[in-house]
Design an enzyme around this catalytic site. Structure first.
Site, PDB file in Angstrom:
ATOM      1  N   TYR A  22      21.440  35.697  44.636  1.00  0.00           N
ATOM      2  CA  TYR A  22      19.892  36.010  43.818  1.00  0.00           C
ATOM      3  C   TYR A  22      18.895  35.759  44.419  1.00  0.00           C
ATOM      4  CZ  TYR A  22      23.350  35.267  39.919  1.00  0.00           C
ATOM      5  OH  TYR A  22      24.328  35.472  38.923  1.00  0.00           O
ATOM      6  N   HIS A  63      13.924  37.087  39.536  1.00  0.00           N
ATOM      7  CA  HIS A  63      14.041  35.670  38.850  1.00  0.00           C
ATOM      8  C   HIS A  63      13.482  34.723  39.488  1.00  0.00           C
ATOM      9  CE1 HIS A  63      14.268  34.472  34.905  1.00  0.00           C
ATOM     10  NE2 HIS A  63      15.603  34.156  34.657  1.00  0.00           N
ATOM     11  N   PHE A  96      21.861  26.684  37.801  1.00  0.00           N
ATOM     12  CA  PHE A  96      21.427  28.149  37.264  1.00  0.00           C
ATOM     13  C   PHE A  96      20.115  27.791  36.359  1.00  0.00           C
ATOM     14  CE2 PHE A  96      25.538  29.106  38.755  1.00  0.00           C
ATOM     15  CZ  PHE A  96      25.242  30.559  39.462  1.00  0.00           C
ATOM     16  N   ASN A 154      18.998  28.561  33.726  1.00  0.00           N
ATOM     17  CA  ASN A 154      19.080  27.793  32.167  1.00  0.00           C
ATOM     18  C   ASN A 154      19.284  26.362  32.107  1.00  0.00           C
ATOM     19  OD1 ASN A 154      21.504  28.181  32.694  1.00  0.00           O
ATOM     20  ND2 ASN A 154      22.341  28.871  30.753  1.00  0.00           N
ATOM     21  N   ASN A 163      14.359  31.191  30.208  1.00  0.00           N
ATOM     22  CA  ASN A 163      15.305  30.014  29.972  1.00  0.00           C
ATOM     23  C   ASN A 163      15.038  29.062  30.786  1.00  0.00           C
ATOM     24  OD1 ASN A 163      16.599  31.517  27.885  1.00  0.00           O
ATOM     25  ND2 ASN A 163      17.966  32.789  29.512  1.00  0.00           N
TER      26      ASN A 163
END
Length: 196
Positions: free
Chosen positions: A18, A23, A69, A71, A117
């Site tokens: 990631y 993001h 993560f 969220n 989120n």
């Protein structure tokens, strides 16, 4: 009037897969500041993230990249804020922003989560207060809401990435203005910036 911001958070998903996805743009701000100040970011289990500390404009500024993560970001933010007795209005959260194009970044105080989120969980874990500062790093929008998940978890093409990186660089410079001279002066400079 200066702002007593004591904690800068860069929202991200953990893991190498990631690291360069859109993001994670918020984390790039924290990483760049740590690089400029030559300080290591260390894993701190009790804060569920990577932490560091810098001195800027005579102020102590703690840095955090949650390793939860996205969220669950609020868990990390609430943990470090509680430990160091940092109020929500002393927190600046850097995050990716679909509603701004690559090459643009904006400061904001308060507001909703806009479907993000990481912001949603942060608001929830900070006792539903929205009064923290945000640094919105533009990543653009895929054009349709059904494509958003794949878009934010994807990597930007080289040209777009260069624009995002330029906005991240300018944001770190404007953070000094925010800390020294206040929100409106920082906004005046950052909001006129657009990488080409």
């Amino acid at each position: 009037m200066s702002n007593q911001i004591k904690l800068l958070v860069g929202l991200a998903n953990p893991g190498l897969e990631y690291k360069r996805t859109r993001h994670n743009a918020g984390a790039w701000v924290v990483e760049e500041l740590a690089r400029i100040h030559n300080i290591p970011m260390r894993e701190e289990a009790k804060f569920f993230g990577l932490t560091g500390r810098i001195q800027t404009n005579g102020q102590d500024l703690r840095l955090l990249i949650p390793t939860t993560f996205m969220n669950l970001s609020g868990k990390a933010i609430a943990s470090i804020a509680k430990f160091y007795q940092i109020k929500p209005e002393e927190i600046l959260v850097a995050h990716d922003e679909l509603d701004l194009p690559p090459g643009v970044a904006k400061f904001k105080k308060g507001g909703g989560h806009g479907g993000h989120n990481g912001l949603r969980d942060t608001i929830s874990k900070l006792a539903n207060t929205k009064e923290f500062y945000r640094l919105r790093i533009g990543i653009g929008h895929p054009g349709h809401k059904d494509k958003v998940a794949g878009f934010v978890l994807g990597k930007a093409p080289t040209k777009e990435q260069e624009l995002i990186d330029a906005a991240v660089d300018e944001s770190t410079r404007c953070l000094d203005i925010l800390l020294k001279d206040g929100l409106s002066k920082a906004q005046n400079r950052l909001h006129t910036f657009k990488a080409e």
